[in-house]
Design a protein around this motif. Structure first.
Motif, PDB file in Angstrom:
ATOM      1  N   GLY A 262     -14.727  25.597  20.997  1.00  0.00           N
ATOM      2  CA  GLY A 262     -14.384  25.391  19.592  1.00  0.00           C
ATOM      3  C   GLY A 262     -15.049  26.346  18.637  1.00  0.00           C
ATOM      4  N   GLN A 263     -15.705  27.373  19.159  1.00  0.00           N
ATOM      5  CA  GLN A 263     -16.476  28.303  18.327  1.00  0.00           C
ATOM      6  C   GLN A 263     -15.666  29.569  18.049  1.00  0.00           C
ATOM      7  OE1 GLN A 263     -20.934  27.425  20.006  1.00  0.00           O
ATOM      8  NE2 GLN A 263     -19.449  28.226  21.450  1.00  0.00           N
ATOM      9  N   VAL A 264     -14.550  29.386  17.354  1.00  0.00           N
ATOM     10  CA  VAL A 264     -13.659  30.492  17.004  1.00  0.00           C
ATOM     11  C   VAL A 264     -13.253  30.323  15.548  1.00  0.00           C
ATOM     12  CG1 VAL A 264     -11.504  31.688  17.545  1.00  0.00           C
ATOM     13  CG2 VAL A 264     -12.787  30.562  19.375  1.00  0.00           C
ATOM     14  N   CYS A 265     -13.312  31.390  14.780  1.00  0.00           N
ATOM     15  CA  CYS A 265     -12.995  31.311  13.354  1.00  0.00           C
ATOM     16  C   CYS A 265     -11.584  30.777  13.114  1.00  0.00           C
ATOM     17  CB  CYS A 265     -13.132  32.686  12.710  1.00  0.00           C
ATOM     18  SG  CYS A 265     -14.801  33.357  12.766  1.00  0.00           S
ATOM     19  N   THR A 266     -10.634  31.224  13.941  1.00  0.00           N
ATOM     20  CA  THR A 266      -9.251  30.829  13.756  1.00  0.00           C
ATOM     21  C   THR A 266      -8.841  29.701  14.698  1.00  0.00           C
ATOM     22  OG1 THR A 266      -8.649  32.666  15.201  1.00  0.00           O
ATOM     23  CG2 THR A 266      -8.421  33.017  12.835  1.00  0.00           C
ATOM     24  N   SER A 267      -9.804  28.957  15.197  1.00  0.00           N
ATOM     25  CA  SER A 267      -9.492  27.800  16.029  1.00  0.00           C
ATOM     26  C   SER A 267      -8.706  26.769  15.225  1.00  0.00           C
ATOM     27  CB  SER A 267     -10.788  27.172  16.547  1.00  0.00           C
ATOM     28  OG  SER A 267     -10.532  25.986  17.259  1.00  0.00           O
ATOM     29  N   ALA A 268      -7.880  25.983  15.927  1.00  0.00           N
ATOM     30  CA  ALA A 268      -7.087  24.931  15.267  1.00  0.00           C
ATOM     31  C   ALA A 268      -8.004  23.747  14.962  1.00  0.00           C
ATOM     32  CB  ALA A 268      -5.950  24.504  16.181  1.00  0.00           C
ATOM     33  N   LYS A 269      -8.615  23.763  13.801  1.00  0.00           N
ATOM     34  CA  LYS A 269      -9.666  22.785  13.493  1.00  0.00           C
ATOM     35  C   LYS A 269      -9.135  21.480  12.907  1.00  0.00           C
ATOM     36  CE  LYS A 269     -13.159  26.363  12.905  1.00  0.00           C
ATOM     37  NZ  LYS A 269     -12.362  27.591  12.907  1.00  0.00           N
ATOM     38  N   ARG A 270      -8.137  21.567  12.033  1.00  0.00           N
ATOM     39  CA  ARG A 270      -7.566  20.354  11.423  1.00  0.00           C
ATOM     40  C   ARG A 270      -6.134  20.203  11.943  1.00  0.00           C
ATOM     41  NH1 ARG A 270      -7.516  21.259   5.425  1.00  0.00           N
ATOM     42  NH2 ARG A 270      -7.105  23.402   6.094  1.00  0.00           N
ATOM     43  N   ILE A 271      -5.909  19.181  12.749  1.00  0.00           N
ATOM     44  CA  ILE A 271      -4.605  18.974  13.382  1.00  0.00           C
ATOM     45  C   ILE A 271      -3.819  17.985  12.523  1.00  0.00           C
ATOM     46  CG2 ILE A 271      -3.416  18.466  15.519  1.00  0.00           C
ATOM     47  CD1 ILE A 271      -5.531  20.702  15.715  1.00  0.00           C
ATOM     48  N   LEU A 272      -2.877  18.494  11.764  1.00  0.00           N
ATOM     49  CA  LEU A 272      -2.053  17.667  10.880  1.00  0.00           C
ATOM     50  C   LEU A 272      -0.765  17.310  11.623  1.00  0.00           C
ATOM     51  CD1 LEU A 272      -4.082  19.112   8.982  1.00  0.00           C
ATOM     52  CD2 LEU A 272      -2.258  19.268   7.293  1.00  0.00           C
ATOM     53  N   VAL A 273      -0.541  16.005  11.818  1.00  0.00           N
ATOM     54  CA  VAL A 273       0.599  15.557  12.623  1.00  0.00           C
ATOM     55  C   VAL A 273       1.448  14.591  11.806  1.00  0.00           C
ATOM     56  CG1 VAL A 273       1.321  14.479  14.784  1.00  0.00           C
ATOM     57  CG2 VAL A 273      -0.844  15.757  14.685  1.00  0.00           C
ATOM     58  N   ASP A 274       2.762  14.813  11.818  1.00  0.00           N
ATOM     59  CA  ASP A 274       3.670  13.883  11.153  1.00  0.00           C
ATOM     60  C   ASP A 274       3.352  12.462  11.626  1.00  0.00           C
ATOM     61  OD1 ASP A 274       6.374  12.281  11.077  1.00  0.00           O
ATOM     62  OD2 ASP A 274       6.584  13.948   9.654  1.00  0.00           O
ATOM     63  N   ALA A 275       3.262  11.536  10.683  1.00  0.00           N
ATOM     64  CA  ALA A 275       2.824  10.174  10.991  1.00  0.00           C
ATOM     65  C   ALA A 275       3.656   9.517  12.084  1.00  0.00           C
ATOM     66  CB  ALA A 275       2.856   9.323   9.720  1.00  0.00           C
ATOM     67  N   SER A 276       4.930   9.867  12.165  1.00  0.00           N
ATOM     68  CA  SER A 276       5.799   9.274  13.185  1.00  0.00           C
ATOM     69  C   SER A 276       5.445   9.742  14.598  1.00  0.00           C
ATOM     70  CB  SER A 276       7.268   9.601  12.881  1.00  0.00           C
ATOM     71  OG  SER A 276       7.505  10.997  13.001  1.00  0.00           O
ATOM     72  N   LEU A 277       4.689  10.846  14.706  1.00  0.00           N
ATOM     73  CA  LEU A 277       4.326  11.408  16.002  1.00  0.00           C
ATOM     74  C   LEU A 277       2.840  11.281  16.320  1.00  0.00           C
ATOM     75  CD1 LEU A 277       6.281  14.807  15.747  1.00  0.00           C
ATOM     76  CD2 LEU A 277       7.066  12.698  16.834  1.00  0.00           C
ATOM     77  N   ALA A 278       2.055  10.799  15.359  1.00  0.00           N
ATOM     78  CA  ALA A 278       0.600  10.858  15.479  1.00  0.00           C
ATOM     79  C   ALA A 278       0.067  10.093  16.687  1.00  0.00           C
ATOM     80  CB  ALA A 278      -0.050  10.350  14.197  1.00  0.00           C
TER      81      ALA A 278
END
Length: 455
Positions: A262-278
């Motif tokens: 997880g130590q990457v500047c462009t890592s996917a840090k905030r995973i925003l998921v449509d509520a219907s799929l969360a």
């Protein structure tokens, strides 16, 4: 000031080597050497520089196995990731070989004034300050660009990840680059790094690191009017819309988020998921993580240790605070592992409050944030001081275009994340810094225009 600094294996915390802790006097000697060779290096034919890059890349590829073991041992990442980084640096040098003769200019007649010729000249002596998370790749980005433009370079790696860069530089010297053209300056950030930033004869600083450190570099460089390229980290959003391929998105999110611990500047840090799929997304991510093996990167593992004890303590504190405040629910992990070294469990949080993760979490923590519609997703994605990268996952082209246009960041991926070929300009906006690495934009970072008007 200590004359040397220990380099430790983050999987065991054992000392594996030492580096010289360069003093301001040492830095002055490095600068003088770079200044001595600069006039002849500026005049070196682009074709000769290209051959040097090709030779260096070939040597790095031939030595890749040993270099990868060394990188894993000092940085911590799994061996396959280390080898990918080593080979990636060779690819970067091959790219710069391909563009060595293509620095643009401008020539045209100005009726009534004369004939205008605009040429781009090297800046002179450049300093590259390199972080510990992706040391070899970022070294290649910075050094390759500066050398291609005819500059000489002083490269300062992190004190916790210097050994492999010294070996990469050795391969470049063996490939033909004169030693005075490329010099590696090891030492602490406080002493050696500050001496580089404040040296009056160094004309450009390329720095990758935290916002706080970037601001400090800016303040130190300002009295000397140095040119700066700053890449100051990110808090990338990974947006999964209703029309996304959920399985593909889950696999990509987990692999990207826990790549290099997880130590990457462009890592996917905030995973925003449509509520219907969360719920489905979280369930599948948990299943994938349950099979993850964590351990020494030299063994067959999915994830290695964090690079240093300070970073481990920071991640522990961040997760504890988020959970204690009721800002998320723990699904998986969430603890330091009881083993030697700087190990933290891959961690999955769900129903995360956007405010709780507005700051970058630079470690193995996946934060899943549900959203109701595109406007809310964009509000959450843009509600941070960072602006480095973001991705959108969708099968609808209009949705992809809407997000790509509306996200405030320097890089947007569609149905992928983290891929950074050397042909692609890379950098951020807002507090993620300014300037660009890679792509043809490197010319504007490492040269300055000179206008010549003939009467």
């Amino acid at each position: 000031m200590q004359p040397s600094l220990d380099v430790r294996n983050p999987a065991t915390n054992e000392v594996i080597g030492t580096i010289h802790n360069a003093t301001p006097d040492d830095v002055d000697n490095f600068v003088n050497a770079a200044a001595d060779i600069l006039p002849s290096w500026e005049k070196t034919a682009a074709s000769k520089r290209a051959v040097m890059f090709v030779n260096a890349a070939a040597l790095i590829r031939a030595r890749a196995d040993d270099l990868a073991v060394l990188l894993t041992t000092e940085q911590g990442k799994p061996l396959r990731e280390a080898k990918d980084e080593i080979l990636g640096s060779a690819h970067v040098f091959e790219y710069y070989a391909s563009v060595s003769g293509s620095i643009p200019g401008d020539a045209r007649n100005l009726p009534g004034y004369g004939y205008l010729n605009v040429v781009r000249k090297p800046l002179g002596i450049c300093a590259a300050i390199i972080p510990w998370n992706m040391p070899v790749m970022i070294f290649a980005w910075k050094v390759g660009a500066a050398l291609t433009c005819g500059n000489t370079v002083l490269a300062k790696p992190s004190k916790t990840a210097s050994l492999t860069i010294l070996k990469i530089a050795e391969a470049m010297h063996d490939g033909g680059f004169p030693k005075k053209v490329l010099q590696v300056v090891t030492g602490s950030g406080e002493g050696t790094g500050s001496a580089l930033v404040t040296h009056p004869d160094i004309r450009h600083i390329s720095f990758t690191g935290s916002i706080m450190s970037g601001k400090a570099v800016s303040l130190l460089a300002a009295p000397h009017l140095k040119k700066l390229t700053l890449e100051l980290g990110g808090n990338d959003s990974f947006i999964v819309t209703k029309t996304a391929d959920v399985d593909a998105a889950v696999k990509a999110a987990v692999r990207n988020r826990f790549y290099n611990c997880g130590q990457v500047c462009t890592s996917a840090k905030r995973i925003l998921v449509d509520a219907s799929l969360a719920d489905e997304f979280v369930r599948k991510a948990e299943i994938m993580l349950s099979g993850y093996v964590v351990g020494n990167g030299l063994d067959k593992v999915n994830m290695g240790p964090m690079n240093n004890p300070g970073q481990l303590a920071e991640i522990e504190a961040s997760v504890e605070s988020i959970l204690a405040n009721g800002d998320a629910q723990l699904v998986y992990g969430g603890k330091k592992l009881d083993m030697p070294g700087n190990f933290y469990a891959p961690t999955l949080l769900k129903n995360v409050s956007p405010l709780a993760v507005s700051e970058e979490i630079f470690g193995p923590v996946m934060s899943v944030i549900p959203f109701k519609n595109a406007d809310e997703a964009l509000d959450i994605a843009n509600s941070t001081v960072y602006g480095l990268g973001s991705s959108v996952w969708t099968s609808d082209i209009a949705t992809a275009q809407n997000f790509a246009e509306s996200l405030r960041c320097g890089v947007v991926w569609v149905n992928k994340h983290l891929t950074l070929p050397p042909e692609m300009p890379f950098g951020g906006v807002a507090s993620s810094g300014f300037g660009r690495e890679n792509g043809r934009d490197f010319v504007y970072e490492y040269t300055e225009p000179k206008s010549i008007l003939f009467g």
